[in-house]
Design a protein around this motif. Sequence first.
Motif, PDB file in Angstrom:
ATOM      1  N   ILE A  87      45.642  42.942  43.030  1.00 19.40           N
ATOM      2  CA  ILE A  87      45.913  43.837  44.302  1.00 19.40           C
ATOM      3  C   ILE A  87      44.619  43.257  45.123  1.00 19.40           C
ATOM      4  O   ILE A  87      44.471  43.290  46.399  1.00 19.40           O
ATOM      5  N   ASP A  88      43.130  42.224  44.496  1.00 20.01           N
ATOM      6  CA  ASP A  88      42.016  41.988  45.029  1.00 20.01           C
ATOM      7  C   ASP A  88      42.081  40.391  44.502  1.00 20.01           C
ATOM      8  O   ASP A  88      41.554  39.965  43.903  1.00 20.01           O
ATOM      9  N   PRO A  89      42.574  39.848  44.682  1.00 14.61           N
ATOM     10  CA  PRO A  89      42.708  38.266  44.709  1.00 14.61           C
ATOM     11  C   PRO A  89      41.418  37.024  44.759  1.00 14.61           C
ATOM     12  O   PRO A  89      41.081  36.570  44.030  1.00 14.61           O
ATOM     13  N   GLU A  90      41.131  37.809  45.380  1.00 18.55           N
ATOM     14  CA  GLU A  90      38.898  37.742  45.880  1.00 18.55           C
ATOM     15  C   GLU A  90      37.945  37.162  44.586  1.00 18.55           C
ATOM     16  O   GLU A  90      37.585  36.895  43.869  1.00 18.55           O
ATOM     17  N   ASN A  91      38.749  38.678  44.072  1.00 22.33           N
ATOM     18  CA  ASN A  91      37.910  38.904  43.414  1.00 22.33           C
ATOM     19  C   ASN A  91      38.087  38.802  41.794  1.00 22.33           C
ATOM     20  O   ASN A  91      38.293  39.801  40.482  1.00 22.33           O
ATOM     21  N   SER A  92      39.499  38.284  41.755  1.00 23.54           N
ATOM     22  CA  SER A  92      40.385  37.668  40.388  1.00 23.54           C
ATOM     23  C   SER A  92      40.540  37.028  39.636  1.00 23.54           C
ATOM     24  O   SER A  92      40.832  35.839  40.683  1.00 23.54           O
ATOM     25  N   THR A 149      46.315  33.656  46.642  1.00 21.25           N
ATOM     26  CA  THR A 149      45.791  34.079  47.834  1.00 21.25           C
ATOM     27  C   THR A 149      45.825  35.714  48.118  1.00 21.25           C
ATOM     28  O   THR A 149      45.334  36.166  49.041  1.00 21.25           O
ATOM     29  N   PRO A 156      48.039  39.828  48.115  1.00 18.83           N
ATOM     30  CA  PRO A 156      47.485  40.411  47.098  1.00 18.83           C
ATOM     31  C   PRO A 156      49.567  40.834  46.604  1.00 18.83           C
ATOM     32  O   PRO A 156      49.715  40.472  47.513  1.00 18.83           O
TER      33      PRO A 156
END
Length: 68
Positions: free
Chosen positions: A44-49, A58, A60
Amino acid sequence: MPPANKKKQGKVCRDCHRVVEGENCVICGTTNLSDDWSGYLVIIDPENSEVAKRMNITLPGRYALKVR
Ligand SMILES: [Zn+2]
């Protein structure tokens, strides 16, 4: 709601592990797809996964952990 049958979930791109519903990967545009895969993954949130970072994801979406 997740489908009961894994085979109904579509194919997976061998290049980026994205779960694809057509004949082409929406990310790579490749037709290098596999229906032999396991480990359903929703990003859902690649930046914080951490998983997304490890797999170089990069965008979702739905991915597979392992593709043969
Ligand atoms: Zn791809």
